[in-house]
Design a protein around this motif. Structure first.
Motif, short mmCIF file in Angstrom:
data_model
loop_
_atom_site.label_atom_id
_atom_site.label_comp_id
_atom_site.label_asym_id
_atom_site.label_seq_id
_atom_site.Cartn_x
_atom_site.Cartn_y
_atom_site.Cartn_z
N THR A 103 0.67 -1.16 -0.07
CA THR A 103 -0.03 0.03 -0.01
C THR A 103 0.96 1.19 -0.11
O THR A 103 1.77 1.28 0.79
CB THR A 103 -0.89 0.03 1.17
OG1 THR A 103 -1.72 -1.10 1.22
CG2 THR A 103 -1.79 1.30 1.42
N GLN B 34 -5.56 -2.42 -6.86
CA GLN B 34 -5.80 -1.48 -5.56
C GLN B 34 -6.82 -0.52 -6.19
O GLN B 34 -7.01 -0.36 -7.19
CB GLN B 34 -4.58 -0.95 -5.23
CG GLN B 34 -3.48 -1.94 -4.77
CD GLN B 34 -2.35 -1.29 -4.12
OE1 GLN B 34 -2.37 -0.01 -3.69
NE2 GLN B 34 -1.51 -2.08 -3.87
N LEU B 49 -7.25 -3.87 -1.58
CA LEU B 49 -6.38 -4.54 -2.51
C LEU B 49 -6.93 -5.95 -2.80
O LEU B 49 -7.57 -6.54 -1.88
CB LEU B 49 -5.15 -4.55 -2.07
CG LEU B 49 -4.05 -5.48 -2.82
CD1 LEU B 49 -2.60 -4.88 -2.34
CD2 LEU B 49 -3.86 -7.18 -2.36
#
Lengths: 115, 110
Positions: A103, B34, B49
Motif C-alpha cells: 500500500t 488496488q 487491494l
C-alpha cells in the motif's frame, strides 16, 4: 503516527526558474515514489526510490527533472528551468518496501504553478 | 503498452443506491489491483487491494471484484452517501511499481 508530508504546499514560480520540492515519508518506509498529476488527470509516475537508490527513473519527463533521497528518508524533486507545462500537483508516496502488493501512503501534494 | 482504463465521465448516483465503478486493464495480467479514493486538493487514500486469485473482497460498504477472464475489476459502494462523493482511482501492479488509472469522479446526489 505522522503521515507523509510535503513542502511547500503551494509554489508559484516564473518560467525558467528552478524549483525544489520536498517529501518526508513515513518513518521506517524504505520505498518512496514521486507522481505528477495535471488538472483533471490521473497520476503520472515519475520515479521511485528503494532506500537511497532509484531503480526506475523511466517516468522523468526530461533531463530538467531530477530527484535524490538521503538517509533513506527525505527526498527532493528538482525541476530546472521550469516551463509552463510543468504546472501540476506533485505527489509523493511511501510504502514499507517497494513491492507490487504494498500500500502506498500519499502526502497532500505540492501545487506548482509556472507563470 | 500496459494500460489501465477507467470511465473518465463522472458518475451520478442517488443517495442510498449502489454505485459501481469499472476498471479495465489490457496487455498485462496484474497480480494485484488496488482502489484508492482522492478528494479535491488531497492525495489518494488506499481503500482495498484484491489479488488475482481472489474473486471478491469486502470492507464495510465497499466491495471489489476481480475478473481475470474479463480483465476487469468492479468497485461497489452500497447504501451510498453524499460523503462518498470523490474520485476513485484503480491501480494495478506492474513489475515493481503501481500503475494508476485516471480515476472516475463519483457524485452521490442527496
Amino acid at each position: 503516527g505522522a503521515g507523509v508530508s510535503q513542502s511547500p504546499s503551494n509554489k508559484v514560480t516564473e518560467k525558467g526558474k528552478d524549483v525544489e520540492l520536498r517529501c518526508d515519508p513515513i518513518s521506517g518506509h524504505t520505498a518512496l515514489y514521486w507522481y505528477r498529476q495535471r488538472l483533471g488527470q490521473g497520476l503520472e509516475f515519475l520515479i521511485y526510490f528503494q532506500g537511497n537508490s532509484a531503480p526506475d527513473k523511466s517516468g522523468l519527463p526530461s533531463d530538467r527533472f531530477s530527484a535524490e533521497r538521503t538517509g533513506e528518508s527525505v527526498s527532493t524533486l528538482t525541476i530546472q528551468r521550469t516551463q509552463q507545462e510543468d504546472s501540476a500537483v506533485y505527489l509523493c508516496a511511501s510504502s514499507l518496501i517497494a513491492g507490487v502488493g504494498e500500500t502506498q501512503y500519499f502526502g497532500p501534494g505540492t501545487r506548482l504553478l509556472v507563470l | 503498452s500496459q494500460k489501465i482504463e477507467q470511465n473518465s465521465e463522472a458518475l451520478n448516483i442517488q443517495e442510498g443506491k449502489t454505485a459501481t465503478l469499472t476498471c479495465n486493464y489490457t496487455n498485462y495480467s496484474p497480480a494485484y489491483l488496488q482502489w484508492y479514493r482522492q478528494d479535491p486538493g488531497r492525495g489518494p487514500v488506499f481503500l482495498l487491494l484484491i489479488r488475482e486469485n481472489e474473486k471478491e473482497k469486502r470492507k464495510e460498504r465497499l466491495k471489489v471484484t476481480f475478473d481475470t477472464t474479463l480483465k476487469q475489476s468492479l468497485f461497489h459502494i452500497t447504501a451510498s452517501q453524499p460523503a462518498d462523493s470523490a474520485t476513485y482511482l484503480c491501480a494495478r501492479s506492474g513489475d515493481d511499481k503501481i500503475i494508476f488509472g485516471k480515476g472516475t469522479r463519483l457524485h452521490i446526489l442527496p
